[in-house]
Design a protein around this motif. Structure first.
Motif, mmCIF file in Angstrom:
data_model
loop_
_atom_site.group_PDB
_atom_site.id
_atom_site.type_symbol
_atom_site.label_atom_id
_atom_site.label_comp_id
_atom_site.label_asym_id
_atom_site.label_seq_id
_atom_site.Cartn_x
_atom_site.Cartn_y
_atom_site.Cartn_z
ATOM 1 N N ALA A 94 11.778 -1.029 6.969
ATOM 2 C CA ALA A 94 13.086 -1.198 7.610
ATOM 3 C C ALA A 94 14.172 -1.150 6.541
ATOM 4 O O ALA A 94 13.888 -1.225 5.336
ATOM 5 N N ASP A 95 15.424 -1.017 6.983
ATOM 6 C CA ASP A 95 16.525 -1.127 6.024
ATOM 7 C C ASP A 95 16.593 -2.570 5.517
ATOM 8 O O ASP A 95 16.159 -3.507 6.189
ATOM 9 N N HIS A 96 17.136 -2.748 4.328
ATOM 10 C CA HIS A 96 17.096 -4.054 3.664
ATOM 11 C C HIS A 96 17.705 -5.169 4.497
ATOM 12 O O HIS A 96 17.158 -6.274 4.566
ATOM 13 N N GLU A 97 18.848 -4.907 5.102
ATOM 14 C CA GLU A 97 19.545 -5.958 5.866
ATOM 15 C C GLU A 97 19.077 -6.050 7.318
ATOM 16 O O GLU A 97 19.567 -6.896 8.064
ATOM 17 N N ARG A 98 18.143 -5.173 7.712
ATOM 18 C CA ARG A 98 17.678 -5.127 9.100
ATOM 19 C C ARG A 98 18.853 -4.953 10.070
ATOM 20 O O ARG A 98 18.924 -5.597 11.111
ATOM 21 N N ARG A 99 19.757 -4.038 9.712
ATOM 22 C CA ARG A 99 20.924 -3.772 10.544
ATOM 23 C C ARG A 99 20.728 -2.576 11.473
ATOM 24 O O ARG A 99 21.294 -2.523 12.564
ATOM 25 N N TRP A 139 19.020 2.662 -2.555
ATOM 26 C CA TRP A 139 18.477 3.662 -3.472
ATOM 27 C C TRP A 139 17.562 3.024 -4.524
ATOM 28 O O TRP A 139 17.620 3.341 -5.694
ATOM 29 N N ASP A 140 16.712 2.105 -4.066
ATOM 30 C CA ASP A 140 15.859 1.351 -4.983
ATOM 31 C C ASP A 140 14.368 1.629 -4.764
ATOM 32 O O ASP A 140 13.512 0.909 -5.275
ATOM 33 N N GLY A 141 14.059 2.686 -4.003
ATOM 34 C CA GLY A 141 12.668 3.001 -3.721
ATOM 35 C C GLY A 141 12.096 2.237 -2.549
ATOM 36 O O GLY A 141 10.947 2.466 -2.159
ATOM 37 N N LYS A 142 12.897 1.324 -1.961
ATOM 38 C CA LYS A 142 12.418 0.500 -0.844
ATOM 39 C C LYS A 142 13.321 0.649 0.383
ATOM 40 O O LYS A 142 13.365 -0.230 1.238
ATOM 41 N N THR A 153 12.584 10.790 -1.457
ATOM 42 C CA THR A 153 13.955 11.243 -1.690
ATOM 43 C C THR A 153 14.082 12.743 -1.473
ATOM 44 O O THR A 153 15.143 13.322 -1.710
ATOM 45 N N SER A 154 12.995 13.388 -1.039
ATOM 46 C CA SER A 154 13.031 14.823 -0.777
ATOM 47 C C SER A 154 12.038 15.149 0.335
ATOM 48 O O SER A 154 11.164 14.345 0.665
ATOM 49 N N THR A 155 12.204 16.334 0.887
ATOM 50 C CA THR A 155 11.354 16.787 1.985
ATOM 51 C C THR A 155 11.035 18.255 1.780
ATOM 52 O O THR A 155 11.829 18.963 1.139
ATOM 53 N N GLU A 193 0.815 -1.214 0.000
ATOM 54 C CA GLU A 193 0.000 0.000 0.000
ATOM 55 C C GLU A 193 0.850 1.266 0.000
ATOM 56 O O GLU A 193 0.311 2.369 -0.095
ATOM 57 N N LEU A 194 2.168 1.119 0.113
ATOM 58 C CA LEU A 194 3.046 2.271 0.273
ATOM 59 C C LEU A 194 3.579 2.777 -1.066
ATOM 60 O O LEU A 194 3.879 1.984 -1.966
#
Length: 325
Positions: A165-170, A289-292, A82-84, A76-77
Motif C-alpha cells: 500500500a502507499d505509506h500513508e494508506r491514503r 521513492w524509497d523502494g517501498k 521503477t520500470s516496465t 519476501e518482496l
C-alpha cells in the motif's frame, strides 16, 4: 444484501500451497503457467470458489468483489519497480499467483498489444511525470473510467492485487456501480443514454502515436438489457456533442458520484472490478521513492460476454486495438 468482501485469512495455508505448485517463473511460458493455474483453480477453498463463481455468473449490486487477507509478506518482496515491463526471469510473486488462480476461475487473462508492451501482467506503481490518464500517476486523481470502454475487446474484469500500500494508506480505489446509479436516474435520462453511441476519445497508448486523434470511437453509456444495462463511461474521454446527450451524461456522472464506494487496498487484497457494470477511479497519494512505494499487480480478464471471444482464444493471448463504432 451479501457483502462484496470475502475474508480469506482462514485459507492462507491452503492458498500458499496452491501458489507453490505453480511454475516459478511465469513469464518464461505464460501460456503454460496460466493453463496450470486453470487446473489448480478447481482446488480453491470452497468459500472463495463459490464467491468467484457467483460473481462471474450474475455480478452483484456493488460491482466488485474483494478478496481480503490473502497471504503476502513484505519481507519476501523485492523493491517496488521503477520500470516496465517486468523482467522475464522474475520469480513468481504470491499476489501474482493469486491473480492467476482467481482469474482463471473467471476467464482468460488478456494482454493488449498497444498497452505495456503487450504484456499480460502489469506492475502498477507511481512514476515521476506520469501522464494524468496513466495508472502510474500518483499525486493527481485518476478520474472515473470504465476500462477501455472504447475497445471492441474491452475486458470483462479488471483485477488488482496489492503487494504494498502507499505509506500513508491514503489511496482509495473508487467504484461506481451502474446498478446503484440507475436508481437515481429518471426514465427519460435512462432512455436517452441507452443504446445511443456517443463520441469517445481513447487513452494515450491507443492513439497510434498521434498526440490527439480526437474522438475516434463511439461508446454507448448504457447498453444491453434495458432493465439491467451495462455501463460505458469515461469522465475524461467520453465527448458527447449533442447538448441533450451532454445533459444526460452529466446526470449519469452525478449519479455515479452519489453511489461511489471507496476501497483502500492493503497488502493481501485482491479487487475484482466488474468492468461491464462499473466505472472506477483512484484518489491521490504521495510516493516517497524509497523502494517501498505502493505496488499493485493488474490483469485483464475476458469472458464469453458481449462478443469478447469468438472461439479458440487462450489465456495469455494479446489482442490488437479496434475502436468501437
Amino acid at each position: 444484501m451479501a457483502s462484496p468482501v470475502i475474508d480469506c485469512t482462514p485459507f492462507g495455508k491452503e492458498l500458499r500451497a496452491l501458489a507453490s505448485r505453480l511454475p516459478r517463473v511465469p513469464r518464461e511460458d505464460l501460456y503454460g503457467f496460466l493453463e496450470e493455474a486453470k487446473t489448480l483453480s478447481a482446488e480453491l477453498p470452497g468459500e472463495i470458489a463459490d464467491a468467484l463463481d457467483s460473481f462471474n455468473a450474475q455480478g452483484n449490486h456493488d460491482g466488485y468483489l474483494l478478496l481480503r487477507g490473502l497471504p503476502v509478506d513484505d519481507s519476501e518482496l523485492p523493491v517496488t519497480p521503477t520500470s516496465t515491463p517486468a523482467p522475464l526471469d522474475r520469480p513468481l510473486l504470491v499476489m501474482e499467483a493469486m491473480l492467476a488462480l482467481a482469474g482463471r476461475r473467471l476467464g482468460l487473462h488478456t494482454g493488449y498489444q498497444e498497452l505495456r508492451s503487450g504484456t499480460v501482467y502489469h506492475d502498477v506503481y507511481p512514476s515521476p511525470g506520469a501522464h494524468y490518464l496513466s495508472s502510474e500517476t500518483s499525486e493527481t486523481t485518476l478520474e472515473f473510467h470504465t476500462e477501455m470502454a472504447y475497445h471492441v475487446l474491452q475486458p470483462n474484469y479488471v483485477m488488482l492485487s496489492c503487494s504494498r500500500a502507499d505509506h500513508e494508506r491514503r489511496a482509495e480505489t473508487q467504484v461506481g456501480s451502474v446498478r446503484k446509479a440507475l436508481e437515481l436516474l429518471d426514465d427519460a435520462t435512462r432512455a436517452r443514454l441507452h443504446e445511443r453511441p456517443m463520441p469517445c476519445c481513447v487513452d494515450v497508448a491507443f492513439r497510434g502515436g498521434v498526440p490527439d486523434p480526437g474522438a475516434i470511437a463511439l461508446v454507448k453509456p448504457l447498453y444491453g438489457p434495458a432493465e439491467d444495462p451495462y455501463l460505458g463511461y469515461d469522465r475524461e474521454l467520453l465527448a458527447p456533442d449533442d447538448p441533450r446527450d451532454q445533459e444526460a451524461v452529466a446526470a449519469l456522472s452525478k449519479a455515479l458520484d452519489d453511489v461511489t464506494t471507496s476501497v483502500k487496498l492493503t497488502p493481501g487484497d485482491l479487487l475484482i472490478i466488474d468492468n461491464f457494470r462499473t466505472t472506477h477511479a483512484r484518489t491521490p497519494f504521495t510516493p516517497r521513492w524509497d523502494g517501498k512505494d505502493r505496488w499493485l499487480h493488474r490483469v485483464y480478464i475476458r469472458t464469453d460476454r458481449n462478443g469478447q471471444l469468438s472461439g479458440g482464444e487462450r489465456a495469455g493471448d494479446v489482442v490488437a486495438f479496434s475502436p468501437r463504432r
